[in-house]
Design a protein around this motif. Sequence first.
Motif, short mmCIF file in Angstrom:
data_model
loop_
_atom_site.label_atom_id
_atom_site.label_comp_id
_atom_site.label_asym_id
_atom_site.label_seq_id
_atom_site.Cartn_x
_atom_site.Cartn_y
_atom_site.Cartn_z
N ALA A 74 60.51 67.96 42.50
CA ALA A 74 59.96 68.94 43.45
C ALA A 74 60.11 68.46 44.90
N GLU A 75 60.43 67.20 45.10
CA GLU A 75 60.60 66.65 46.46
C GLU A 75 62.01 66.89 47.00
N ALA A 76 62.90 67.41 46.15
CA ALA A 76 64.32 67.51 46.55
C ALA A 76 64.49 68.31 47.85
N GLY A 77 63.77 69.42 47.98
CA GLY A 77 63.89 70.26 49.18
C GLY A 77 63.54 69.45 50.43
N ARG A 78 62.43 68.74 50.35
CA ARG A 78 62.00 67.91 51.50
C ARG A 78 63.05 66.85 51.82
N LEU A 79 63.58 66.21 50.77
CA LEU A 79 64.57 65.15 50.99
C LEU A 79 65.82 65.71 51.67
N ALA A 194 40.70 68.15 57.31
CA ALA A 194 41.67 67.76 58.33
C ALA A 194 43.11 68.13 57.96
N VAL A 195 43.41 68.10 56.68
CA VAL A 195 44.80 68.27 56.28
C VAL A 195 44.96 69.63 55.60
N LYS A 196 45.83 70.44 56.17
CA LYS A 196 46.04 71.75 55.55
C LYS A 196 47.08 71.59 54.45
N LYS A 197 46.61 71.23 53.26
CA LYS A 197 47.56 70.98 52.18
C LYS A 197 47.71 72.23 51.31
N GLN A 198 48.85 72.29 50.63
CA GLN A 198 49.02 73.42 49.73
C GLN A 198 48.15 73.20 48.50
N ALA A 199 47.90 74.32 47.76
CA ALA A 199 47.03 74.26 46.59
C ALA A 199 47.51 73.22 45.60
N GLN A 200 48.83 73.11 45.44
CA GLN A 200 49.39 72.19 44.46
C GLN A 200 49.02 70.74 44.80
N VAL A 201 49.09 70.40 46.07
CA VAL A 201 48.79 69.03 46.49
C VAL A 201 47.30 68.74 46.30
N LYS A 202 46.46 69.73 46.62
CA LYS A 202 45.01 69.55 46.44
C LYS A 202 44.69 69.30 44.98
N LYS A 203 45.39 70.01 44.10
CA LYS A 203 45.16 69.87 42.66
C LYS A 203 45.52 68.45 42.22
N GLN A 204 46.65 67.96 42.72
CA GLN A 204 47.07 66.59 42.38
C GLN A 204 46.02 65.59 42.83
N MET A 205 45.49 65.79 44.04
CA MET A 205 44.50 64.85 44.59
C MET A 205 43.24 64.84 43.74
N GLN A 206 42.79 66.04 43.29
CA GLN A 206 41.57 66.10 42.48
C GLN A 206 41.73 65.26 41.21
N LEU A 207 42.89 65.39 40.57
CA LEU A 207 43.11 64.62 39.34
C LEU A 207 43.20 63.12 39.63
N LEU A 208 43.85 62.77 40.74
CA LEU A 208 43.98 61.34 41.06
C LEU A 208 42.63 60.73 41.39
N HIS A 209 41.74 61.50 42.03
CA HIS A 209 40.40 60.98 42.31
C HIS A 209 39.63 60.72 41.02
N LEU A 210 39.91 61.51 39.98
CA LEU A 210 39.26 61.25 38.69
C LEU A 210 39.79 59.97 38.07
N LEU A 211 41.10 59.74 38.25
CA LEU A 211 41.73 58.56 37.63
C LEU A 211 41.38 57.27 38.38
N LEU A 212 41.27 57.37 39.70
CA LEU A 212 41.13 56.16 40.52
C LEU A 212 39.81 56.12 41.28
N PRO A 213 38.66 56.54 40.68
CA PRO A 213 37.47 56.64 41.52
C PRO A 213 37.05 55.32 42.12
N GLU A 214 37.09 54.25 41.32
CA GLU A 214 36.54 52.98 41.83
C GLU A 214 37.39 52.41 42.96
N HIS A 215 38.73 52.69 42.92
CA HIS A 215 39.58 52.17 44.01
C HIS A 215 39.30 52.91 45.29
N GLY A 216 39.14 54.24 45.18
CA GLY A 216 38.90 55.04 46.38
C GLY A 216 37.62 54.61 47.06
N GLU A 217 36.61 54.19 46.27
CA GLU A 217 35.31 53.92 46.88
C GLU A 217 35.14 52.46 47.30
#
Length: 272
Positions: A74-79, A194-217
Amino acid sequence: MVSGMRLYSEAEFEPQARQFAAALASRGVQVQLEAVEKLNARFFRLNPELALSADADGLWLCAGGMKMRPDWKAEAGRLKRASLKSEMIARACNLAEKPQLIDATAGLGHDSLLMAHLGAQVTLLERHPVLFTLLEDAHRQAMQDPFLSAAASRIQLVFSDSADYLRQRAAQHQAADVVYLDPMFPQRDQHQQAVKKQAQVKKQMQLLHLLLPEHGEMDLGDNLLALAQAIAKRVVVKRPRLAVFLAGQAPQHQWQGDACRFDAYFQHDLML
Ligand SMILES: C[S@@+](CC[C@H](N)C(=O)[O-])C[C@H]1O[C@@H](n2cnc3c(N)ncnc32)[C@H](O)[C@@H]1O
């Protein structure tokens, strides 16, 4: 750190699921395989706890009715739009020089994919076993993709805590041109405001926060700065735009963007 997780797959993809389970077990995550008749949206809604799934597209992290993976295709367009001039990260990391670069905080590997696409030779470090296994799958798929394979071939993945890896490099007198650090995913409130992210990116972040809670905090990555400075003439730190300096250390140069900035530290007299 996770020690056990469910991995769902339909019968057709059980062999792939077993391979993922073996890779995860070798990294200390015990996986319970579960055969599912139909891995569809309804199944994920009815099974909202944090888990993994395997299908024709590879390995996924799922929770709360959503699923995500590091989607390098999905990054191909940006690249395709990216250039050494247009990308702030390219100027900050001096990618025009095609550096040997260590990305010590891989995450989804998006920054590294971009840097490898623009010519860097990247060693990509990630310590989280589930994230690392997701990255490994993204890298394997990218190697088979006609557009992404050139960048992917410049990326080497290493499963390690970066503090250990950087200490070892210093002990072996192995310098790198650049060490790149991006230790923290923005906190929920930061990236909503602060960051106007697309819905898809927000969704990814929510899942990553579940996986990495202790590192984030708890682990802000402050210890990595001095270790990186011991082996590289240039250390570049990506920060949310208004965040404090890593390890409280003011950089020698900054590149400011709308949502994030890059802080650079130079060691002109580095001798390894
Ligand atoms: C904000 S993310 C990086 C995002 C990345 N720049 C990208 O483009 O997707 C930070 C990642 O660094 C990893 N990390 C943090 N400290 C680490 C360490 N000491 N060793 C290895 N990985 C680390 C976390 O597990 C997390 O996946």
